[in-house]
Design a protein around this motif. Sequence first.
Motif, PDB file in Angstrom:
ATOM      1  N   LEU A 233       0.844  -1.186   0.000  1.00  0.00           N
ATOM      2  CA  LEU A 233       0.000   0.000   0.000  1.00  0.00           C
ATOM      3  C   LEU A 233       0.882   1.239   0.000  1.00  0.00           C
ATOM      4  O   LEU A 233       1.943   1.258   0.624  1.00  0.00           O
ATOM      5  CB  LEU A 233      -0.892   0.021   1.241  1.00  0.00           C
ATOM      6  CG  LEU A 233      -1.822  -1.178   1.441  1.00  0.00           C
ATOM      7  CD1 LEU A 233      -2.485  -1.103   2.808  1.00  0.00           C
ATOM      8  CD2 LEU A 233      -2.869  -1.220   0.339  1.00  0.00           C
ATOM      9  N   ALA A 234       0.457   2.277  -0.683  1.00  0.00           N
ATOM     10  CA  ALA A 234       1.145   3.564  -0.661  1.00  0.00           C
ATOM     11  C   ALA A 234       0.213   4.596  -0.039  1.00  0.00           C
ATOM     12  O   ALA A 234      -1.004   4.539  -0.208  1.00  0.00           O
ATOM     13  CB  ALA A 234       1.542   3.992  -2.069  1.00  0.00           C
ATOM     14  N   GLY A 235       0.773   5.515   0.723  1.00  0.00           N
ATOM     15  CA  GLY A 235      -0.057   6.533   1.349  1.00  0.00           C
ATOM     16  C   GLY A 235       0.748   7.370   2.318  1.00  0.00           C
ATOM     17  O   GLY A 235       1.980   7.326   2.328  1.00  0.00           O
ATOM     18  N   ARG A 236       0.030   8.135   3.144  1.00  0.00           N
ATOM     19  CA  ARG A 236       0.659   8.957   4.171  1.00  0.00           C
ATOM     20  C   ARG A 236       0.278   8.358   5.521  1.00  0.00           C
ATOM     21  O   ARG A 236      -0.736   8.697   6.117  1.00  0.00           O
ATOM     22  CB  ARG A 236       0.182  10.398   4.049  1.00  0.00           C
ATOM     23  CG  ARG A 236       0.893  11.379   4.988  1.00  0.00           C
ATOM     24  CD  ARG A 236       0.374  12.797   4.785  1.00  0.00           C
ATOM     25  NE  ARG A 236       1.021  13.743   5.689  1.00  0.00           N
ATOM     26  CZ  ARG A 236       2.166  14.356   5.424  1.00  0.00           C
ATOM     27  NH1 ARG A 236       2.786  14.112   4.266  1.00  0.00           N
ATOM     28  NH2 ARG A 236       2.705  15.195   6.278  1.00  0.00           N
ATOM     29  N   PHE A 237       1.103   7.447   5.998  1.00  0.00           N
ATOM     30  CA  PHE A 237       0.793   6.718   7.226  1.00  0.00           C
ATOM     31  C   PHE A 237       1.261   7.472   8.464  1.00  0.00           C
ATOM     32  O   PHE A 237       0.693   7.323   9.535  1.00  0.00           O
ATOM     33  CB  PHE A 237       1.430   5.325   7.171  1.00  0.00           C
ATOM     34  CG  PHE A 237       1.034   4.552   5.948  1.00  0.00           C
ATOM     35  CD1 PHE A 237      -0.229   4.006   5.832  1.00  0.00           C
ATOM     36  CD2 PHE A 237       1.918   4.394   4.887  1.00  0.00           C
ATOM     37  CE1 PHE A 237      -0.605   3.305   4.695  1.00  0.00           C
ATOM     38  CE2 PHE A 237       1.556   3.693   3.750  1.00  0.00           C
ATOM     39  CZ  PHE A 237       0.286   3.149   3.646  1.00  0.00           C
ATOM     40  N   PHE A 238       2.329   8.260   8.335  1.00  0.00           N
ATOM     41  CA  PHE A 238       2.866   9.034   9.454  1.00  0.00           C
ATOM     42  C   PHE A 238       3.125  10.458   8.995  1.00  0.00           C
ATOM     43  O   PHE A 238       3.655  10.676   7.898  1.00  0.00           O
ATOM     44  CB  PHE A 238       4.177   8.427   9.980  1.00  0.00           C
ATOM     45  CG  PHE A 238       4.003   7.092  10.648  1.00  0.00           C
ATOM     46  CD1 PHE A 238       3.622   7.013  11.976  1.00  0.00           C
ATOM     47  CD2 PHE A 238       4.222   5.918   9.941  1.00  0.00           C
ATOM     48  CE1 PHE A 238       3.465   5.783  12.599  1.00  0.00           C
ATOM     49  CE2 PHE A 238       4.055   4.686  10.547  1.00  0.00           C
ATOM     50  CZ  PHE A 238       3.676   4.620  11.875  1.00  0.00           C
ATOM     51  N   ASP A 239       2.759  11.420   9.829  1.00  0.00           N
ATOM     52  CA  ASP A 239       3.092  12.810   9.563  1.00  0.00           C
ATOM     53  C   ASP A 239       4.581  13.043   9.805  1.00  0.00           C
ATOM     54  O   ASP A 239       5.239  12.307  10.536  1.00  0.00           O
ATOM     55  CB  ASP A 239       2.280  13.738  10.467  1.00  0.00           C
ATOM     56  CG  ASP A 239       0.814  13.781  10.074  1.00  0.00           C
ATOM     57  OD1 ASP A 239       0.515  13.561   8.887  1.00  0.00           O
ATOM     58  OD2 ASP A 239      -0.032  14.017  10.965  1.00  0.00           O
ATOM     59  N   GLY A 240       5.102  14.099   9.205  1.00  0.00           N
ATOM     60  CA  GLY A 240       6.489  14.478   9.445  1.00  0.00           C
ATOM     61  C   GLY A 240       7.501  13.743   8.607  1.00  0.00           C
ATOM     62  O   GLY A 240       8.707  13.916   8.783  1.00  0.00           O
TER      63      GLY A 240
END
Length: 384
Positions: A233-240
């Motif tokens: 999966l690709a995505g934004r799992f963690f900020d920063g």
Amino acid sequence: PLLGYGAPAALWETEILPARMRTYTASLLDGVLQESLLRWVGCGRERLAFCFEADLDLIGGASGEQDEADTTDVCSLFPDPYGRYDFATLQSATGLDTGALATRLWNGVWGGSITNDSFAAIRRGAESKFQPPVVPRAPTRRSPAGRSLLPRRPAGGRWQGSAIYPGSWRLLPEPVAAEDPLEEEERNKDRVRLLLDRYGVLFRELTQRELPAFRWSRLFRSLRLMELSGEVLAGRFFDGIPGPQFASHRAFRQLTRGLPEDAVFWICAVDPASVCGLGLADLRAGLPRRVPSTHLVYRGARLVLESVRNGNQLTFHVPPNDAELTRYLAPIDHLLRRRVNPVRQINVATIQGQPASASPYADALRTAFEVRRDHHNLILLGNS
């Protein structure tokens, strides 16, 4: 999850493996190495990784330190390239003295060409920082008339060269080069799977501490292809974290359910699970340097204790009346009581930046350890 990870050789048994087991003993690792196809493989000066022999091609050429001449020099140490030899037999076959043979063996190890069927050789090498051993000269007997006789035979019979570095040494097979781009792509996908088993979520900064074969620039294309096929999966799992992030389906499910908030665990700052030194702005200010003498204790996702310089400086992120305070002292207990290279005593100089002896946290240390006071310091004693 640790397969293919290159770490300082001395830290595997003192920091990395004990952090993952309730009770670690050296015989466990020796047993696995002797009874399975797991191997330790050098990947740079005084660094090594573990992998199965069939997976040598995944980390092949990781050290980048040996040219063709070096490989020939290493192979010349072994009468049979497929044989296994103890140190004494290699010394007899090559005619080299102990120091010269040890130097050439370790050069071959760090270049990824030589291994041993036991981890005891690494243990013994770490004791001397992998410098050639100093072999004492056998004492000479003298007759009553003062004439020299034959050297006195060491206790136990002949000099046991294998006792210097135990186990059997052998050449590792040369990694087979990929014959076409499709085969290399499949290898890269296997490398991605190893990394996902290790971390769950991947991003560029995380792979910078890996061996060259596992770096972002080499695997990014494979990650995109595995995303298109639905394997990752690709995505934004963690900020920063700048840039793309990829996760395994298993890690995504685990993060969705949430992590156990009451679990207490410790890690060394250089552990592969540690986020110290990642170079991320959001983490840089809140974490200590990535050095082997620093340990961190977490309760769930919360950092509760930083131990710097092997317990010399302690910083708690919980109040002194925390009911679990003695549990957070696990890395201190580990340093004093670990089976491999324990610390004889720990000099706690400061707690929360103040003299340790006057700290309200000192009672927890006295409860958990034998403590002696030395001026403003607390001396924690290990096994005698």
